[in-house]
Write an enzyme that holds these catalytic residues in place. Sequence first.
Site, PDB file in Angstrom:
ATOM      1  N   CYS A  83       0.651  -0.996  -0.107  1.00  0.00           N
ATOM      2  CA  CYS A  83      -0.077   0.199  -0.084  1.00  0.00           C
ATOM      3  C   CYS A  83       1.058   1.231   0.069  1.00  0.00           C
ATOM      4  O   CYS A  83       1.555   1.645   0.962  1.00  0.00           O
ATOM      5  CB  CYS A  83      -1.025   0.154   1.106  1.00  0.00           C
ATOM      6  SG  CYS A  83      -1.811   1.621   1.357  1.00  0.00           S
ATOM      7  N   CYS A 127      -0.465   3.992   2.157  1.00  0.00           N
ATOM      8  CA  CYS A 127      -0.093   3.871   3.772  1.00  0.00           C
ATOM      9  C   CYS A 127       1.418   3.998   4.089  1.00  0.00           C
ATOM     10  O   CYS A 127       1.789   4.369   5.091  1.00  0.00           O
ATOM     11  CB  CYS A 127      -0.631   2.431   3.990  1.00  0.00           C
ATOM     12  SG  CYS A 127      -2.221   1.837   3.518  1.00  0.00           S
ATOM     13  N   ASP A 128       2.221   3.424   3.256  1.00  0.00           N
ATOM     14  CA  ASP A 128       3.525   3.296   3.848  1.00  0.00           C
ATOM     15  C   ASP A 128       4.823   4.235   3.012  1.00  0.00           C
ATOM     16  O   ASP A 128       5.812   4.148   3.160  1.00  0.00           O
ATOM     17  CB  ASP A 128       4.020   1.796   3.735  1.00  0.00           C
ATOM     18  CG  ASP A 128       3.097   0.885   4.618  1.00  0.00           C
ATOM     19  OD1 ASP A 128       2.898   1.342   5.570  1.00  0.00           O
ATOM     20  OD2 ASP A 128       2.426  -0.134   4.120  1.00  0.00           O
TER      21      ASP A 128
END
Length: 310
Positions: free
Chosen positions: A137, A140-141
Amino acid sequence: MSKKVNDIDLMIIGAGPAGLTAGIYSSRSKVNSLILEDAIVGGQVKNSYTIENYPGFKEVEGSELADLMQQQAVSLGATIDEFDMIEKVSLSNEKKIIETSSCIYNAKTVIIATGAQPKKLPIPSEEKFSGKGVHYCAVCDGAMYEGKVIGVVGGGNSALEEAQFLSRFAEKVLIIRRHDYFNGEQKRVDEVEANPKIEIMYNYDLVDVNGDNFMESAIIRNTKTGEEKEIEMKAVFGYIGTKPKTDLFKQDIKLDKQGYIITDENMNTNVRGVYAAGDVRAKRYRQITTAVSDGTIAALEAEKYILDNK
């Protein structure tokens, strides 16, 4: 302590675009329904950076679109039970029982909209470096790797879109592509090829990743010559396809060879009163728009089933 038992007309399992759309339609029809979600409301859309092919929006962030869908469903009366894990499901023509960590539901109808999850990279060190350099992701990261060299593995729209997003943070993004072409939209390919911070490594496969506590390098192999080499890379993001979330239903519901739920054009499964919608369903195209269409049809069919069986 025994669990509370609830009777319900319609249980919608999953709160991605398909499940939320079904919730919108069932709420407007005053059907006694509940949306169960064991993770984050919005599904994979929540993790999409930019969406340009959803009607009514020239461009919209995935998280914004997911939030708008959720807000609309709730405003119309939909109830969403988030983070209530499903422990057991039993689906037959006669009975449909869904047991969660807190409750047992007897449902007249069920819509399965659990979607799919990213396939894990098939490398020996995937588990060791999961969350420590191996990710799925970008939203997300990605920000963790400001100014670093990172990789993206895949050849579809998701890989192309996320490489573009990651280029906002990384010093360089290397797309590891096992073929000499992409399967994504040409517009996406053109954008990636024009991005000075993205380098495409055609005809290469990811073999493994190395490091101590965190990933520090990647081993790649040329798919034509077989030559292997190690390159410095602090992270790799995998976009090699998805796996349907159907383990809970495989004992009752017919699946295809890939594990997707088989339905007819009206979303009917092999069990009467049970429908499937969205990415969990066996079909050729998996888009937000097709998930919304599936959710609409499934909700209308469920309502008809309830009325016909009063």
